[in-house]
Design a protein around this motif. Structure first.
Motif, PDB file in Angstrom:
ATOM      1  N   LEU A 175       0.890  -1.255   0.124  1.00  0.00           N
ATOM      2  CA  LEU A 175      -0.211   0.058   0.021  1.00  0.00           C
ATOM      3  C   LEU A 175       0.963   1.113  -0.026  1.00  0.00           C
ATOM      4  CD1 LEU A 175      -2.834  -0.929   2.542  1.00  0.00           C
ATOM      5  CD2 LEU A 175      -3.050  -0.648  -0.155  1.00  0.00           C
ATOM      6  N   SER A 176       1.482   1.461  -1.031  1.00  0.00           N
ATOM      7  CA  SER A 176       2.369   2.533  -1.265  1.00  0.00           C
ATOM      8  C   SER A 176       2.070   3.342  -2.538  1.00  0.00           C
ATOM      9  CB  SER A 176       3.677   2.150  -1.266  1.00  0.00           C
ATOM     10  OG  SER A 176       4.232   1.293  -2.323  1.00  0.00           O
ATOM     11  N   ALA A 177       2.712   4.602  -2.382  1.00  0.00           N
ATOM     12  CA  ALA A 177       2.557   5.273  -3.897  1.00  0.00           C
ATOM     13  C   ALA A 177       3.343   4.607  -4.982  1.00  0.00           C
ATOM     14  CB  ALA A 177       3.245   6.922  -3.527  1.00  0.00           C
ATOM     15  N   GLU A 178       4.273   3.778  -4.745  1.00  0.00           N
ATOM     16  CA  GLU A 178       5.040   3.466  -5.909  1.00  0.00           C
ATOM     17  C   GLU A 178       4.327   2.069  -6.374  1.00  0.00           C
ATOM     18  OE1 GLU A 178       7.548   5.647  -3.395  1.00  0.00           O
ATOM     19  OE2 GLU A 178       6.397   4.266  -2.876  1.00  0.00           O
ATOM     20  N   ARG A 179       3.682   1.325  -5.613  1.00  0.00           N
ATOM     21  CA  ARG A 179       2.886  -0.001  -5.975  1.00  0.00           C
ATOM     22  C   ARG A 179       1.454   0.570  -6.655  1.00  0.00           C
ATOM     23  NH1 ARG A 179       4.445  -4.707  -3.377  1.00  0.00           N
ATOM     24  NH2 ARG A 179       6.844  -4.700  -3.326  1.00  0.00           N
ATOM     25  N   ALA A 180       0.923   1.864  -6.267  1.00  0.00           N
ATOM     26  CA  ALA A 180       0.055   2.363  -7.158  1.00  0.00           C
ATOM     27  C   ALA A 180       0.364   2.837  -8.429  1.00  0.00           C
ATOM     28  CB  ALA A 180      -0.835   3.289  -6.334  1.00  0.00           C
ATOM     29  N   GLU A 181       1.587   3.342  -8.407  1.00  0.00           N
ATOM     30  CA  GLU A 181       1.976   3.715  -9.705  1.00  0.00           C
ATOM     31  C   GLU A 181       2.134   2.577 -10.565  1.00  0.00           C
ATOM     32  OE1 GLU A 181       5.469   6.729 -11.560  1.00  0.00           O
ATOM     33  OE2 GLU A 181       5.297   6.601  -9.498  1.00  0.00           O
ATOM     34  N   ARG A 182       2.906   1.419 -10.246  1.00  0.00           N
ATOM     35  CA  ARG A 182       3.118   0.288 -10.970  1.00  0.00           C
ATOM     36  C   ARG A 182       1.917  -0.274 -11.381  1.00  0.00           C
ATOM     37  NH1 ARG A 182       7.297  -2.935  -7.145  1.00  0.00           N
ATOM     38  NH2 ARG A 182       8.691  -1.460  -7.171  1.00  0.00           N
ATOM     39  N   PHE A 183       0.983  -0.161 -10.808  1.00  0.00           N
ATOM     40  CA  PHE A 183      -0.319  -0.986 -11.025  1.00  0.00           C
ATOM     41  C   PHE A 183      -0.794  -0.307 -12.404  1.00  0.00           C
ATOM     42  CE2 PHE A 183      -5.121  -0.452 -10.595  1.00  0.00           C
ATOM     43  CZ  PHE A 183      -5.546  -1.843 -10.852  1.00  0.00           C
ATOM     44  N   TRP A 184      -0.956   1.387 -12.037  1.00  0.00           N
ATOM     45  CA  TRP A 184      -1.429   2.104 -13.415  1.00  0.00           C
ATOM     46  C   TRP A 184      -0.604   2.055 -14.314  1.00  0.00           C
ATOM     47  CZ3 TRP A 184      -6.401   2.533 -13.160  1.00  0.00           C
ATOM     48  CH2 TRP A 184      -7.060   2.458 -12.045  1.00  0.00           C
ATOM     49  N   ASP A 185       0.735   1.926 -14.252  1.00  0.00           N
ATOM     50  CA  ASP A 185       1.582   1.811 -15.571  1.00  0.00           C
ATOM     51  C   ASP A 185       1.129   0.594 -16.280  1.00  0.00           C
ATOM     52  OD1 ASP A 185       2.814   4.301 -14.774  1.00  0.00           O
ATOM     53  OD2 ASP A 185       4.605   3.366 -14.242  1.00  0.00           O
ATOM     54  N   PHE A 186       0.628  -0.487 -15.619  1.00  0.00           N
ATOM     55  CA  PHE A 186       0.495  -1.689 -16.238  1.00  0.00           C
ATOM     56  C   PHE A 186      -1.041  -1.692 -16.861  1.00  0.00           C
ATOM     57  CE2 PHE A 186      -1.063  -6.035 -16.500  1.00  0.00           C
ATOM     58  CZ  PHE A 186      -0.111  -6.589 -17.048  1.00  0.00           C
ATOM     59  N   VAL A 187      -2.060  -1.036 -15.879  1.00  0.00           N
ATOM     60  CA  VAL A 187      -3.648  -1.070 -16.371  1.00  0.00           C
ATOM     61  C   VAL A 187      -3.901  -0.060 -17.156  1.00  0.00           C
ATOM     62  CG1 VAL A 187      -5.738  -1.029 -15.399  1.00  0.00           C
ATOM     63  CG2 VAL A 187      -4.056  -2.486 -14.338  1.00  0.00           C
ATOM     64  N   LEU A 188      -3.189   0.971 -17.092  1.00  0.00           N
ATOM     65  CA  LEU A 188      -3.944   2.200 -17.895  1.00  0.00           C
ATOM     66  C   LEU A 188      -3.881   2.105 -19.228  1.00  0.00           C
ATOM     67  CD1 LEU A 188      -5.473   4.901 -17.240  1.00  0.00           C
ATOM     68  CD2 LEU A 188      -3.197   6.113 -16.972  1.00  0.00           C
ATOM     69  N   PRO A 189      -2.767   1.703 -19.768  1.00  0.00           N
ATOM     70  CA  PRO A 189      -2.523   1.443 -21.277  1.00  0.00           C
ATOM     71  C   PRO A 189      -3.431   0.595 -22.025  1.00  0.00           C
ATOM     72  CG  PRO A 189      -0.459   1.414 -20.506  1.00  0.00           C
ATOM     73  CD  PRO A 189      -1.188   1.401 -19.302  1.00  0.00           C
ATOM     74  N   ARG A 190      -4.000  -0.291 -21.170  1.00  0.00           N
ATOM     75  CA  ARG A 190      -5.232  -1.246 -21.670  1.00  0.00           C
ATOM     76  C   ARG A 190      -6.584  -0.613 -21.710  1.00  0.00           C
ATOM     77  NH1 ARG A 190      -8.291  -3.391 -24.094  1.00  0.00           N
ATOM     78  NH2 ARG A 190      -9.000  -5.618 -23.791  1.00  0.00           N
ATOM     79  N   LEU A 191      -6.794   0.199 -20.667  1.00  0.00           N
ATOM     80  CA  LEU A 191      -7.953   0.847 -20.626  1.00  0.00           C
ATOM     81  C   LEU A 191      -8.373   2.107 -21.252  1.00  0.00           C
ATOM     82  CD1 LEU A 191      -8.416   1.448 -16.688  1.00  0.00           C
ATOM     83  CD2 LEU A 191      -9.132  -0.325 -18.002  1.00  0.00           C
ATOM     84  N   ALA A 192      -7.234   2.882 -21.818  1.00  0.00           N
ATOM     85  CA  ALA A 192      -7.148   4.104 -22.716  1.00  0.00           C
ATOM     86  C   ALA A 192      -7.312   3.955 -24.122  1.00  0.00           C
ATOM     87  CB  ALA A 192      -6.037   4.922 -22.370  1.00  0.00           C
ATOM     88  N   GLY A 193      -8.432   4.660 -24.509  1.00  0.00           N
ATOM     89  CA  GLY A 193      -8.596   4.559 -25.902  1.00  0.00           C
ATOM     90  C   GLY A 193      -7.718   5.510 -26.745  1.00  0.00           C
ATOM     91  N   SER A 194      -7.524   5.175 -27.982  1.00  0.00           N
ATOM     92  CA  SER A 194      -6.677   6.084 -28.709  1.00  0.00           C
ATOM     93  C   SER A 194      -7.263   7.373 -28.760  1.00  0.00           C
ATOM     94  CB  SER A 194      -6.826   5.551 -30.253  1.00  0.00           C
ATOM     95  OG  SER A 194      -6.237   4.236 -30.425  1.00  0.00           O
ATOM     96  N   PRO A 195      -6.226   8.267 -28.619  1.00  0.00           N
ATOM     97  CA  PRO A 195      -6.500   9.860 -28.622  1.00  0.00           C
ATOM     98  C   PRO A 195      -7.013  10.445 -29.788  1.00  0.00           C
ATOM     99  CG  PRO A 195      -4.030   9.689 -28.736  1.00  0.00           C
ATOM    100  CD  PRO A 195      -4.744   8.076 -28.539  1.00  0.00           C
ATOM    101  N   GLY A 196      -6.949   9.736 -30.816  1.00  0.00           N
ATOM    102  CA  GLY A 196      -7.551  10.388 -32.152  1.00  0.00           C
ATOM    103  C   GLY A 196      -7.893   9.255 -33.246  1.00  0.00           C
ATOM    104  N   PRO A 197      -8.246   9.465 -34.194  1.00  0.00           N
ATOM    105  CA  PRO A 197      -8.876   8.190 -35.093  1.00  0.00           C
ATOM    106  C   PRO A 197      -7.707   7.351 -35.331  1.00  0.00           C
ATOM    107  CG  PRO A 197      -9.542  10.630 -35.993  1.00  0.00           C
ATOM    108  CD  PRO A 197      -8.266  10.838 -34.785  1.00  0.00           C
ATOM    109  N   ALA A 198      -7.993   6.189 -35.252  1.00  0.00           N
ATOM    110  CA  ALA A 198      -6.962   5.038 -35.557  1.00  0.00           C
ATOM    111  C   ALA A 198      -6.578   5.139 -37.094  1.00  0.00           C
ATOM    112  CB  ALA A 198      -7.522   3.701 -35.196  1.00  0.00           C
TER     113      ALA A 198
END
Length: 211
Positions: A175-198
């Motif tokens: 339960l640290s900021a570093e672990r939270a950051e690692r989690f989002w580094d891994f998960v966020l690219p999967r969640l986020a849509g492309s910023p513009g037209p593919a």
């Protein structure tokens, strides 16, 4: 009036002490004498306010829900320019860090996931619904990859936060900021849509489309 103020202080002291003991020991190992000692009150005072350990646990869990709700509201109001995904990341990270720093929040999650209790899980249910709402806001804003399921994303995030809390009983760094950051580094690219037209030949959310 003086008696009412004193009673309110005693009740609050019991809730705080119980949260600390539940967070450290879990529901089964937490004893009422230890909670009384931590709160500095007699067993008679405890039973005046709470009929049983389960009644005290429910009070702690309800207080933890209230505390977590403030974190979520505060996260939404902190930056009106934040995207929905940024609000999701900030809110989940804030709750994870609160588990580490606030015994009340930690106890609430630990009590909610304790299989020895009947009819608990109030905080888990609220957290699941809150994460679902945050993910749905990101979907409605067009910020999720098209192939990402709202329900699936919420399940992964809720399961991860519950897992971090459980693992922190073994190693606090979970339960640290570093672990939270690692989690989002891994998960966020999967969640986020492309910023513009593919681009031509690319599938929604990244990756190559079919030939």
């Amino acid at each position: 009036m003086v008696m009412q103020v004193r009673a309110a202080r005693t009740r609050q002291a019991l809730v705080v002490a119980a949260a600390e003991v539940f967070a450290d020991e879990g529901y089964v190992r937490a004893s009422l004498p230890l909670i009384c000692k931590r709160a500095g009150v007699s067993s008679g005072a405890l039973h005046f306010h709470f009929a049983s350990k389960e009644a005290l646990a429910r009070e702690v869990e309800a207080a933890a829900v209230g505390c977590a709700q403030k974190l979520v509201r505060g996260g939404r109001a902190a930056d009106e320019t934040a995207t929905a995904l940024e609000s999701l990341v900030d809110t989940v990270s804030a709750v994870m860090l609160a588990m580490a720093s606030d015994p009340l929040v930690r106890a609430g999650f630990r009590l909610s996931g304790d299989p020895s209790r009947k009819g608990g899980a109030e905080l888990f249910r609220w957290w699941r619904d809150s994460v679902r709402e945050l993910v749905a806001r990101a979907r409605d804003a067009g910020e999720l990859a098209q192939d990402v399921s709202c329900e699936g994303a919420a399940e992964v995030i809720v399961a991860a936060t519950a897992g971090f809390e459980a693992l922190a009983g073994w190693e606090k760094e979970w339960l640290s900021a570093e672990r939270a950051e690692r989690f989002w580094d891994f998960v966020l690219p999967r969640l986020a849509g492309s910023p513009g037209p593919a681009p031509d030949g690319a599938a929604p959310g990244g990756g190559e489309g079919p030939p």
